[in-house]
Design a protein around this motif. Structure first.
Motif, short mmCIF file in Angstrom:
data_model
loop_
_atom_site.label_atom_id
_atom_site.label_comp_id
_atom_site.label_asym_id
_atom_site.label_seq_id
_atom_site.Cartn_x
_atom_site.Cartn_y
_atom_site.Cartn_z
N PRO A 1 0.82 -1.23 0.00
CA PRO A 1 0.00 0.00 0.00
C PRO A 1 0.84 1.27 0.00
N VAL A 2 1.99 1.24 0.64
CA VAL A 2 2.87 2.41 0.64
C VAL A 2 3.38 2.69 -0.78
N LEU A 3 3.72 1.62 -1.51
CA LEU A 3 4.18 1.81 -2.88
C LEU A 3 3.05 2.33 -3.77
N VAL A 4 1.84 1.84 -3.56
CA VAL A 4 0.70 2.35 -4.32
C VAL A 4 0.46 3.82 -4.02
N LYS A 5 0.57 4.19 -2.74
CA LYS A 5 0.40 5.61 -2.38
C LYS A 5 1.51 6.45 -2.99
N GLU A 6 2.74 5.95 -3.04
CA GLU A 6 3.83 6.67 -3.69
C GLU A 6 3.54 6.86 -5.17
N MET A 7 2.98 5.84 -5.80
CA MET A 7 2.62 5.95 -7.21
C MET A 7 1.55 7.02 -7.41
N GLU A 8 0.56 7.05 -6.55
CA GLU A 8 -0.50 8.05 -6.67
C GLU A 8 0.05 9.46 -6.45
N ASP A 9 0.97 9.62 -5.52
CA ASP A 9 1.57 10.94 -5.29
C ASP A 9 2.35 11.39 -6.52
N ARG A 10 2.99 10.48 -7.20
CA ARG A 10 3.73 10.85 -8.41
C ARG A 10 2.78 11.26 -9.53
N TYR A 11 1.63 10.61 -9.60
CA TYR A 11 0.63 11.05 -10.58
C TYR A 11 0.12 12.44 -10.24
N ASP A 12 -0.06 12.73 -8.97
CA ASP A 12 -0.48 14.08 -8.58
C ASP A 12 0.58 15.11 -8.97
N LEU A 13 1.85 14.74 -8.86
CA LEU A 13 2.93 15.65 -9.26
C LEU A 13 2.88 15.92 -10.76
N ILE A 14 2.62 14.88 -11.55
CA ILE A 14 2.50 15.07 -13.00
C ILE A 14 1.31 15.95 -13.33
N ALA B 1 4.73 6.27 -13.62
CA ALA B 1 5.23 6.84 -12.37
C ALA B 1 6.67 6.46 -12.09
N GLY B 2 7.31 5.73 -13.00
CA GLY B 2 8.70 5.34 -12.79
C GLY B 2 8.87 4.19 -11.82
N ILE B 3 7.85 3.33 -11.70
CA ILE B 3 7.91 2.17 -10.82
C ILE B 3 7.88 0.92 -11.70
N TYR B 4 8.87 0.07 -11.54
CA TYR B 4 9.02 -1.09 -12.40
C TYR B 4 9.04 -2.36 -11.56
N TRP C 1 9.14 11.23 -16.92
CA TRP C 1 10.28 11.66 -17.73
C TRP C 1 9.99 12.97 -18.44
N GLY C 2 8.74 13.42 -18.42
CA GLY C 2 8.42 14.74 -18.95
C GLY C 2 8.60 15.85 -17.94
N LEU C 3 8.91 15.50 -16.70
CA LEU C 3 9.12 16.51 -15.67
C LEU C 3 10.55 17.04 -15.71
N PRO C 4 10.77 18.24 -15.21
CA PRO C 4 12.16 18.74 -15.11
C PRO C 4 12.98 17.83 -14.20
N GLU C 5 14.24 17.77 -14.47
CA GLU C 5 15.10 16.86 -13.72
C GLU C 5 15.11 17.20 -12.23
N SER C 6 14.98 18.47 -11.90
CA SER C 6 15.00 18.86 -10.49
C SER C 6 13.74 18.41 -9.75
N GLU C 7 12.64 18.17 -10.48
CA GLU C 7 11.39 17.76 -9.85
C GLU C 7 11.07 16.29 -10.08
N ARG C 8 11.89 15.61 -10.85
CA ARG C 8 11.58 14.24 -11.23
C ARG C 8 11.84 13.28 -10.07
N PRO C 9 10.86 12.47 -9.69
CA PRO C 9 11.10 11.47 -8.64
C PRO C 9 12.08 10.41 -9.11
N VAL C 10 12.75 9.80 -8.16
CA VAL C 10 13.72 8.78 -8.50
C VAL C 10 12.99 7.52 -8.95
N PRO C 11 13.44 6.86 -10.02
CA PRO C 11 12.80 5.60 -10.43
C PRO C 11 12.91 4.55 -9.34
#
Length: 458
Positions: free
Chosen positions: A244-257, A327-330, A277-287
């Motif tokens: 569930p924590v990983l799912v919440k992290e994925m949802e937060d990344r979608y909110d950022l996009i 969301a950069g989650i593999y 990958w369309g986000l600026p590098e300074s705002e891009r979450p780590v894969p």
């Protein structure tokens, strides 16, 4: 008597040379190919190219202009024309040459004759790849490169790419998470599945990515790499809390996009086609790469309560597989068997795993689970893997293409040391802090005190 002596003097070195060549071919095939096999195969190819192409049905009737020119200048018979051959380029494992196909020919015609070309030119295998319309490349492999795997010295691998194995055509097999985001890896005990996983983790350790592990075998497979892991669950109960924590992290990344690209906040995640990958590098979450070892342990239930927990975990895994790429989650899912008999949601999860790697399995049904829905002809190749070749596998994807690969041996200590070396690259993800494994620091042995030797007496 003189003739016999001369014969013995000449025959001795010849026999020694032949014995040395036979030994090199058996024990050091790369040396044999470079010194003996390469010149012989090149000579065969140059001397018999036209006749072999004609015997394989790869020649065409020459153009009318060519026929008129031949009749006007010579009295020779006008023969069919083979594909135009390019420069022969020798390699450490074989030969490469390009062919320009004649009008009316297609790459499938050359591929259908690969076995004939192999025997005609005395090589181990011939592979055909399309370079561009009308041009194909023949890759001749001089010996079985999977018998003793030696990875190329230089491999062009970029970010989120790991050269994890060697293909049967002597090319590196690169696990590219940007191209194939999720993968299913199957294999019986001692088939080499753990070695494959070991190479993946060691290859990703020097890269700026977050590594998360779920190993319900008490962590025996992933615990040695704890120094580089951002989170590790070693029991189903811990996995139920982590997913569930990983799912919440994925949802937060979608909110950022959404916030960055001006998408309405109430837009469902399924309708967002952009990615991090369309986000600026300074705002891009780590894969983030999630390794699930022995996925069947997540499906096993012993009570009604366990069944509810299992359904929850499977649903969350399916969500990560469906939506995680943007969301950069593999996902890297491993197991011995994987099919509908595991329970509800297993088939749906498998359908989301684009890449497939099947090591030696115990039955044909297991091979069909991995490859039957994407490359049916690869099922028999997976069933033919011998126990004497651990690490040998069949890799495919949803495009229908497949190839045999083999992972080189990597000691567990070396992979663990690589993870310790790059432990400082573990990204700062506060949501995963409760799941970060404890790393035991090895005690430093103090050197023995140096004492002066006693003077000799007597």
């Amino acid at each position: 008597m003189t003739d016999l002596t001369t014969l013995l003097e000449v025959g001795g070195p010849v026999a020694a040379l032949g014995g040395g060549a036979a030994y090199a071919r058996a024990k050091h095939p790369g040396v044999y190919w470079s010194t003996v096999g390469l010149p012989i195969s090149t000579t065969r190819l140059l001397s018999s190219y036209s006749s072999v192409m004609e015997a394989c049905g790869l020649t065409v009737t020459p153009s009318r202009l060519r026929m008129l020119a031949v009749k006007a200048t010579t009295r020779r018979e006008v023969r069919p024309v083979p594909p135009r051959r390019g420069i022969i380029r020798p390699t450490s494992t074989g030969l490469r040459l390009r062919l320009r196909l004649a009008p009316g020919q297609e790459p499938a015609d050359v591929a259908a004759s690969a076995e004939r070309l192999r025997h005609a030119w005395g090589v181990h295998a011939v592979y055909v790849t399309t370079v561009k319309p009308g041009v194909v490349e023949l890759r001749l492999v001089g010996f079985d490169v999977l018998r003793r795997v030696r990875m190329p010295r230089k491999v062009d691998a970029g970010f989120l790419q790991v050269p994890v194995a060697l293909r049967e055509d002597a090319m590196p097999f690169i696990r590219d998470y940007r191209t194939v985001p999720h993968q299913l890896t199957l294999g019986a005990t001692l088939s080499g599945k753990s070695m494959y996983l070991r190479h993946l983790i060691a290859g990703l350790a020097p890269q700026p990515v977050a590594l998360v592990g779920i190993d319900c075998k008490r962590g025996v497979e992933l615990a040695p790499f704890a120094s580089r892991l951002s989170a590790l669950a070693t029991e189903p109960e811990q996995a139920a809390d982590l997913l569930p924590v990983l799912v919440k992290e994925m949802e937060d990344r979608y909110d950022l996009i959404k916030a960055r690209q001006g998408i309405a906040p109430d837009t469902p995640a399924e309708e967002i086609t952009s990615d991090i990958w369309g986000l600026p590098e300074s705002e891009r979450p780590v894969p983030l790469v999630l390794f699930v070892d022995e996925v069947a342990e997540l499906f096993l239930v012993a009570s009604r309560k366990d069944e509810e927990r299992r359904d929850e975990m499977v649903t969350q895994l399916i969500r990560l597989a469906q939506l995680g790429r943007a969301a950069g989650i593999y996902l890297e899912v491993c197991g011995q068997r994987f099919g509908a008999e595991l329970g509800k949601g297993a088939t749906m999860l498998r359908a989301q795993l684009t890449g497939r790697v099947c090591h030696r399995v115990n039955d044909e049904a297991s091979a069909k689970m991995a490859l039957g829905d994407i490359a049916p002809e690869a099922v028999m190749a997976a069933c033919a893997i011998a126990p004497e070749r651990p690490g040998l596998a069949v890799a495919g994807d949803t495009s229908g293409g497949w190839s045999r690969i083999r992972t080189p041996y990597l000691p567990l200590g070396d992979a663990a040391e690589t993870c310790r070396e790059y432990a400082h690259l573990v990204p700062d993800l506060p949501v995963l802090k409760p799941f970060q494994p404890e790393v035991t620091v090895r005690p430093v042995e103090s050197p023995a005190p140096i004492t002066e030797p006693r003077p000799a007496t007597g």
